[in-house]
Scaffold this active site. Structure first.
Site, PDB file in Angstrom:
ATOM      1  N   ASP A 156      32.027  41.341  21.042  1.00 25.04           N
ATOM      2  CA  ASP A 156      30.888  41.098  22.124  1.00 25.04           C
ATOM      3  C   ASP A 156      30.308  42.427  22.621  1.00 25.04           C
ATOM      4  O   ASP A 156      30.107  42.566  23.879  1.00 25.04           O
ATOM      5  CB  ASP A 156      31.911  40.704  23.469  1.00 25.04           C
ATOM      6  CG  ASP A 156      31.886  39.415  22.830  1.00 25.04           C
ATOM      7  OD1 ASP A 156      31.579  38.258  22.622  1.00 25.04           O
ATOM      8  OD2 ASP A 156      33.147  38.398  22.981  1.00 25.04           O
ATOM      9  N   ASP A 170      25.896  33.715  18.485  1.00 27.46           N
ATOM     10  CA  ASP A 170      26.103  34.409  19.586  1.00 27.46           C
ATOM     11  C   ASP A 170      25.840  35.665  18.528  1.00 27.46           C
ATOM     12  O   ASP A 170      25.403  36.634  19.997  1.00 27.46           O
ATOM     13  CB  ASP A 170      27.058  34.159  20.447  1.00 27.46           C
ATOM     14  CG  ASP A 170      27.800  32.995  20.209  1.00 27.46           C
ATOM     15  OD1 ASP A 170      27.416  32.253  19.430  1.00 27.46           O
ATOM     16  OD2 ASP A 170      28.090  33.047  21.687  1.00 27.46           O
TER      17      ASP A 170
HETATM   18  N1  GLY Z   1      29.427  34.227  23.922  1.00 28.16           N
HETATM   19  C1  GLY Z   1      30.110  33.119  24.134  1.00 28.16           C
HETATM   20  C2  GLY Z   1      29.135  32.326  24.855  1.00 28.16           C
HETATM   21  O1  GLY Z   1      28.399  31.068  24.179  1.00 28.16           O
HETATM   22  O2  GLY Z   1      30.574  30.839  25.024  1.00 28.16           O
END
Ligand code: GLY
Length: 405
Positions: A120, A180
């Site tokens: 992240d 993601d």
């Molecule tokens: N990247 C985490 C989500 O979209 O929940």
């Protein structure tokens, strides 16, 4: 919101390999919209506590079930979005007030440049330091971003060809990569361009290509999670964590894919990424189909969507991505469609149905997002990343318009 939400007329010119777009507002009062954003942000209890920050839970993420502001620490994946909201508001208003707040919140994240405990770091640092660097050119911010990119590439495995997303659930997955994760590649492309070091480019493009191979079904809907065997690089599992089913398409996952490949094309000019973004857009628009208010429920494949919660965050990400894809695509008809959908989403999110009334929901801009429905977490609530991508979509729309004037 209290502006007339009659929005856009799109006129596409001809005779160029890129789609040229002429946008004419057909009623939206830009200044009123931006003023409403600023008023709503100022109604947050947050801005009153910035002076007493002690490095604990200071970043707004959502509201708790009693409706109170929920704050998280800098380690949370969402911590960069609030500084990002402040930078974007600064960009939209040119008011130093927002720059000062953006600076304070951004600099609270400094130590995250070394946090390699998950993927992240790209989300966190590009929305805070990345935007901060765009607006201030501060050398210190550049250094933080380069270190952040160095930290991110430590999570890359050559054999798999991807950056590892999560370290949790080790009992369940060996090497989980989630859709993601494409979003974090923007940090690597940025570092490649800034430093000339091809390692960033190679890792980012390898990850994007591996994901293209393993995260998509034949109709270009996405798996949320792909798990890999680290010895052979083989795919062990394709399924979901936040979606409805392993064979369904989690709406925000589709949005990340759309945004991710659009961004990868912008950064590399590799036509394979543009084609992938267009395929995903076509899936969202023509196969999954957005509902009449242009905001999907949390998973595209739910059989009966009547009483399912919406995900405004997915819609906001799609709108921002489609504004960009609409200007990058070489196909004029597709470009026209993408911009039309981007505008329709932005218009819907700006209406009273999605934009909070003044002072409502602790200063968040949008309501009706869904974080993780299967675990009943953050269902039908404001989410800071919905606000971020909503403002980015608005910013992109205004930039497109400016370029054409
Ligand atoms: N990247 C985490 C989500 O979209 O929940």
């Amino acid at each position: 919101m209290r502006f007339i939400p009659l929005f856009i007329v799109l006129l596409l010119s001809t005779g160029s390999c890129k789609t040229k777009v002429s946008l004419e507002d057909a009623g939206i009062d830009k200044n009123e919209l931006i003023a409403n954003v600023a008023t709503q942000l100022k109604s947050s209890p947050l801005l009153k506590i910035t002076d007493s920050i002690s490095g604990k839970k200071v970043f707004p993420r959502t509201v708790d079930p009693s409706g109170k502001l929920k704050l998280v620490t800098k380690r949370d994946w969402t911590s960069g979005f609030y500084p990002g909201v402040l930078w974007l508001t600064y960009g939209l208003t040119d008011n130093k007030y927002w720059k000062d707040h953006a600076t304070s919140y951004t600099e609270l994240l400094e130590s995250e440049q070394f946090n390699g405990s998950n993927h992240d770091i790209g989300f966190k640092m590009m929305t805070s330091y990345g935007l901060g660097y765009r607006y201030t050119n501060k050398e210190a911010y550049r250094k933080v971003l380069i270190q952040s990119a160095q930290t991110l590439i430590t999570r890359f495995d050559d054999r798999v060809g991807c950056i590892r997303s999560w370290d949790h659930h080790r009992d369940k997955w060996e090497y989980p990569v989630i859709i993601d994760n494409l979003m974090n590649l923007e940090l690597l492309f940025w570092a490649w361009k800034e430093t000339g070091e091809t390692v960033y480019y190679n890792i980012a493009t390898t990850h994007a290509k591996t994901t293209m191979k393993n995260h998509f079904r034949s109709d270009y809907s996405t798996y949320h999670v792909v798990d890999y065997d680290t010895l052979t690089g083989a795919v062990k599992f394709q399924g979901t964590h936040q979606g409805y089913a392993d064979d369904s398409c989690w709406s925000r996952g589709g949005a990340w894919a759309l945004y991710g490949y659009t961004m990868a094309y912008r950064e590399t000019q590799d036509i394979a990424f543009l084609k992938q973004a267009e395929k995903v857009a076509d899936y969202i628009i023509n196969i999954a189909k957005l509902p009449s208010d242009s905001v999907p429920v949390w998973d595209f494949d739910l059989k009966d969507k009547t009483n399912e919660p919406k995900d405004a965050s997915a819609a906001a990400i799609m709108s921002s991505a489609l504004f960009e894809l609409g200007t990058l695509t070489e196909n004029k008809d597709s470009g026209r469609t993408y911009l039309k959908v981007a505008n329709a989403i932005l218009k819907s999110l700006s209406s009273d149905n999605y934009f909070n009334g003044k002072g409502e929901n602790e200063g968040f801009l949008l309501k009706h997002s869904t974080g993780a429905k299967p675990s009943n977490s953050e269902v039908d609530v404001p989410l800071i990343y919905a606000d971020y991508y909503y403002l980015e979509a608005l910013d992109r729309k205004l930039r497109i318009k400016k370029q054409l004037n």
